[in-house]
Design an enzyme around this catalytic site. Structure first.
Site, PDB file in Angstrom:
ATOM      1  CB  SER A 132      -0.902   0.017   1.229  1.00  0.00           C
ATOM      2  OG  SER A 132      -1.629   1.229   1.314  1.00  0.00           O
ATOM      3  CG  HIS A 140      -0.836   6.956   6.099  1.00  0.00           C
ATOM      4  ND1 HIS A 140      -2.106   6.424   6.108  1.00  0.00           N
ATOM      5  CD2 HIS A 140      -0.681   7.512   4.862  1.00  0.00           C
ATOM      6  CE1 HIS A 140      -2.686   6.639   4.950  1.00  0.00           C
ATOM      7  NE2 HIS A 140      -1.843   7.300   4.171  1.00  0.00           N
TER       8      HIS A 140
END
Length: 252
Positions: A132, A140
């Site tokens: 990802s 994040h």
């Protein structure tokens, strides 16, 4: 005939990759790995496919699925679940958790490490790993879901693969959307640079297709890249995957 094992074949992207391989029966012999009999029945209702059951967190269950495999496509991933009781009308934010045995550490790190080790033991010639975007940022938001640190564990598995000695392709898609594939221009990047642009998402079907194309092109080997797509009305649908992979220079 090239035997390709798709792990996580019961998932939304994994099922697409498995079906794409089956549609190319002249080039590949598709095999799927799922965790349960229910998942097997979902993707192989008529019993005509080659779907095996195994648990990636239990390495002793993997050798039968890896026997005779030439290439491996890893599409396993931990899936967060929403805690019950959330009321959107309250204006709060939902809370998430991971089930026991299904945390990012167990699935995205240990489970993927087990697969890479099994691939090495089986003499697999190419491993395609789907991770990802966002892995360069420890803060994040995806890492906060259920406090699972999912991108951190995914990144650790990617690094393990890159240092394994196995030929590999590491694909880091942006946000996955359920739109028809083959309709968009695909964009590759590195180090999460695409997150600073308007092209941050990509159809799952396109990710599945990129996995298959990576098996077909030497230009994809021993490379790692972020990938996203333009809007349908922008650019031209990507068909030249050799050029797409040739534009990638990063190895991790």
């Amino acid at each position: 005939m090239v035997v390709v094992l798709v792990t996580g074949a019961g998932g939304r992207t994994g099922q697409l990759a498995y079906e794409k391989l089956r549609a190319r029966a002249g080039q590949f012999r598709a095999r799927g790995l799922v965790r349960s009999e229910a998942s097997k029945q979902k993707i192989d209702q008529d019993g005509s496919g080659d779907v095996r059951i195994g648990d990636i967190t239990k390495p002793e269950t993997l050798p039968p699925a890896f026997d005779g495999v030439d290439s491996l496509v890893i599409l396993t991933s931990a899936v967060p679940k929403m805690k019950p009781g959330f009321n959107p009308a309250s204006g709060g934010r939902p809370e998430f958790y991971f089930e026991e045995g299904g945390t990012p550490e167990e699935v995205d790190w240990i489970g993927q490490k087990n697969q890479i080790d099994a691939a090495k033991d089986a003499g697999v010639k190419h491993v395609v790993l789907v991770g990802s975007m966002g892995g360069t940022n420890e803060n994040h938001p995806l890492n906060l879901l259920g406090n699972g640190k999912i991108l951190i564990w995914k990144r650790k598995a990617e690094k393990y693969l890159s240092e394994s000695g196995l030929p590999y392709t590491i694909i880091r898609p942006g946000g996955l959307i359920d739109k028809e594939g083959g309709k968009r221009e695909l964009i590759v990047g590195k180090d999460d640079e695409l997150l600073n642009t308007s092209t941050k998402s990509i159809p799952r079907e396109d990710v599945a297709e990129v996995c298959i194309q990576a098996l077909l092109h030497e230009e994809a080997k021993n490379k790692a890249f972020d990938i996203a797509s333009k809007a349908e009305e922008e650019g031209s649908p990507t068909t030249d995957f050799k050029s797409l992979f040739s534009a990638v220079t990063a190895t991790f």
